[in-house]
Motif scaffolding. Structure first.
Motif, PDB file in Angstrom:
ATOM      1  N   GLU A  55       0.907  -0.940  -0.050  1.00 52.81           N
ATOM      2  CA  GLU A  55       0.042  -0.045   0.148  1.00 52.81           C
ATOM      3  C   GLU A  55       0.867   1.313   0.077  1.00 52.81           C
ATOM      4  O   GLU A  55       0.473   2.324  -0.643  1.00 52.81           O
ATOM      5  N   SER A  91      -8.869  -1.117   5.215  1.00 49.85           N
ATOM      6  CA  SER A  91      -7.819  -0.270   4.652  1.00 49.85           C
ATOM      7  C   SER A  91      -8.171   0.977   4.376  1.00 49.85           C
ATOM      8  O   SER A  91      -9.208   1.346   3.785  1.00 49.85           O
ATOM      9  N   SER A 134      -6.841   1.071   0.231  1.00 49.82           N
ATOM     10  CA  SER A 134      -7.187  -0.064  -0.978  1.00 49.82           C
ATOM     11  C   SER A 134      -8.648  -0.195  -0.766  1.00 49.82           C
ATOM     12  O   SER A 134      -9.215  -0.263   0.232  1.00 49.82           O
TER      13      SER A 134
END
Length: 204
Positions: A60, A82, A85
């Motif tokens: 990420e 997240s 994401s």
């Protein structure tokens, strides 16, 4: 009083981060609706087989650096959250995450997985694939890796009565090695993507 003593950067960073998260989520929804961009060109994405994956944070961080859309796939036994994401949660059936990942990845995407079978299918679709160790899966090495996996499984079955050591503990060097290899793969994929676009324009 404490808030007043904070620097301007310290006061505004949480707010900036909040709006970055909101903007990224909105952009993900827009692109997911149609993976083609305004010029009809395919946008590269990253897909992570995220069940028990130790490199999600690294993926990420680097994906955000290059502004690449990222999707984490997990099952209901390993639900993830997240800020960057998109997270896709599938049922806990055998290989459910693997099949879902392969169904949505496309040519030019990057797949992160420790499963050789997933990597082989990703390569078959024209995607790039990388192991959490940082090793790239390629059309040149995947057959040998699949054979090694098969032989290792046979060895484990034949030695099931004996104690077998598990994987060694992951180290900072492992993380650094993966990060360097992953970023190198992204740069290569982007370069190949640029060459492909240039060739398409020349054909027009």
């Amino acid at each position: 009083e404490k808030f007043c003593q904070l620097s301007c950067r310290q006061r505004t960073y949480p707010l900036i981060h909040f709006f970055k998260v909101i903007a990224n989520k909105a952009f993900l929804k827009w692109v997911k609706a149609d993976k083609n961009d305004l010029d009809g060109e395919i946008i590269m994405q990253i897909f992570v087989d995220a069940d028990a994956c130790p490199v999600v944070d690294i993926v990420e961080t680097i994906a955000e650096k290059y502004n690449i859309l990222t999707t984490l796939l997990c099952d209901t036994n390993h639900v993830l959250y997240s800020d960057y994401s998109e997270v896709i949660v599938v049922g806990a059936g055998a290989d459910a995450v693997d099949y879902k990942l392969i169904s949505i990845c496309h040519k030019g995407d990057i797949v992160v997985s420790q499963d050789y079978g997933v990597a082989a299918m990703a390569l078959g679709k024209g995607a790039y694939a990388i192991h959490q160790s940082g090793k790239w899966y390629t059309n040149e090495n995947i057959d040998q890796m699949l054979m090694e996996r098969h032989l290792n499984k046979k060895a484990r079955r034949s030695c099931h009565k004996h104690h077998m050591k598990g994987p060694r503990k992951r180290t900072e060097d492992d993380d650094l090695r993966f990060a360097q290899s992953f970023e190198k793969l992204i740069r290569m994929a982007k370069a190949n993507e640029g060459s492909s676009k240039e060739n398409d324009e020349q054909r027009k």
